[in-house]
Design a protein around this motif. Structure first.
Motif, mmCIF file in Angstrom:
data_model
loop_
_atom_site.group_PDB
_atom_site.id
_atom_site.type_symbol
_atom_site.label_atom_id
_atom_site.label_comp_id
_atom_site.label_asym_id
_atom_site.label_seq_id
_atom_site.Cartn_x
_atom_site.Cartn_y
_atom_site.Cartn_z
ATOM 1 N N ALA A 97 -5.469 -21.030 -46.756
ATOM 2 C CA ALA A 97 -4.330 -22.031 -46.694
ATOM 3 C C ALA A 97 -3.124 -21.356 -47.419
ATOM 4 C CB ALA A 97 -4.329 -23.523 -47.135
ATOM 5 N N VAL A 100 -1.839 -18.585 -45.359
ATOM 6 C CA VAL A 100 -1.054 -18.859 -44.284
ATOM 7 C C VAL A 100 0.387 -19.048 -44.550
ATOM 8 C CG1 VAL A 100 -0.605 -20.964 -42.587
ATOM 9 C CG2 VAL A 100 -3.052 -19.724 -42.796
ATOM 10 N N GLY A 101 0.412 -19.699 -45.761
ATOM 11 C CA GLY A 101 1.503 -19.968 -46.359
ATOM 12 C C GLY A 101 2.557 -18.740 -46.714
ATOM 13 N N GLY A 135 1.144 -23.776 -46.746
ATOM 14 C CA GLY A 135 -0.063 -23.431 -46.120
ATOM 15 C C GLY A 135 -0.981 -24.648 -45.747
ATOM 16 N N CYS A 139 -1.955 -25.938 -42.205
ATOM 17 C CA CYS A 139 -3.541 -26.010 -41.731
ATOM 18 C C CYS A 139 -3.890 -27.420 -41.347
ATOM 19 C CB CYS A 139 -4.001 -25.299 -42.871
ATOM 20 S SG CYS A 139 -4.200 -23.577 -43.036
#
Length: 173
Positions: A97, A100-101, A135, A139
């Motif tokens: 996560a 992703v962020g 993130g 998610c």
């Protein structure tokens, strides 16, 4: 069929209704729709559980149960799905996560070492916190939607296959 598979892992609804920690919800738990297992309630519960599984907060099960009630999703399945993030899976899931962020925000991933202290958490909120929280939000939404749509699709697929088998058996007779 997904219904029979899921039912094997769910506890008895009377046990859950009488649990001392769930008395906070009062008579709301006696709503029969919270305990039925059908396509709508199961896919809703799966989506809600996966949505809250990616929240980095304590009491994820309470949040999931609280959201399952107004949406009339299956309560035990909603609460059980949150446990996808458990002490063993939490580090890789939350690190993913964070990645992703950083990708979404366009920042570089910073090297950090986890320390089990409140001071580390407070200091991290200013350095890795924004990327981590963004993130987790992304998610969370993605996993919740994918869980809802995925289980809904799997349930419909299994029902369609059962109907086709019945039709084929009738034609053979």
């Amino acid at each position: 069929m997904p219904k029979n598979f899921i039912k094997r892992f769910l506890p008895d609804h009377q046990t859950i209704k009488n649990h001392r920690l769930l008395r906070v919800f009062g008579s709301v738990l006696h709503e029969p729709n919270l305990w039925h297992l059908n396509r709508r309630s199961a896919s809703g519960a799966f989506g809600i559980g996966l949505f809250f599984a990616f929240w980095p907060v304590p009491f994820q099960m309470w949040l999931s149960a609280g959201m399952a009630i107004p949406f009339r999703a299956n309560l035990p399945l909603s609460v059980a799905t949150v446990w996808i993030t458990n002490p063993f899976t939490m580090p890789p899931i939350f690190y993913a996560a964070y990645k992703v962020g950083t990708t979404v925000l366009g920042t570089r991933a910073q090297h950090f070492e986890f320390q089990f202290s409140w001071q580390w958490v407070v200091e991290s909120l200013s350095t890795i916190g924004p990327a981590f929280l963004v993130g987790c939000a992304i998610c969370s939404v993605f996993a919740g939607a994918a869980g809802y749509l995925g289980l809904n699709f799997a349930w419909r697929y299994q029902v369609r296959r059962a109907w086709e088998r019945r039709r084929a058996n009738r034609q053979q007779r």
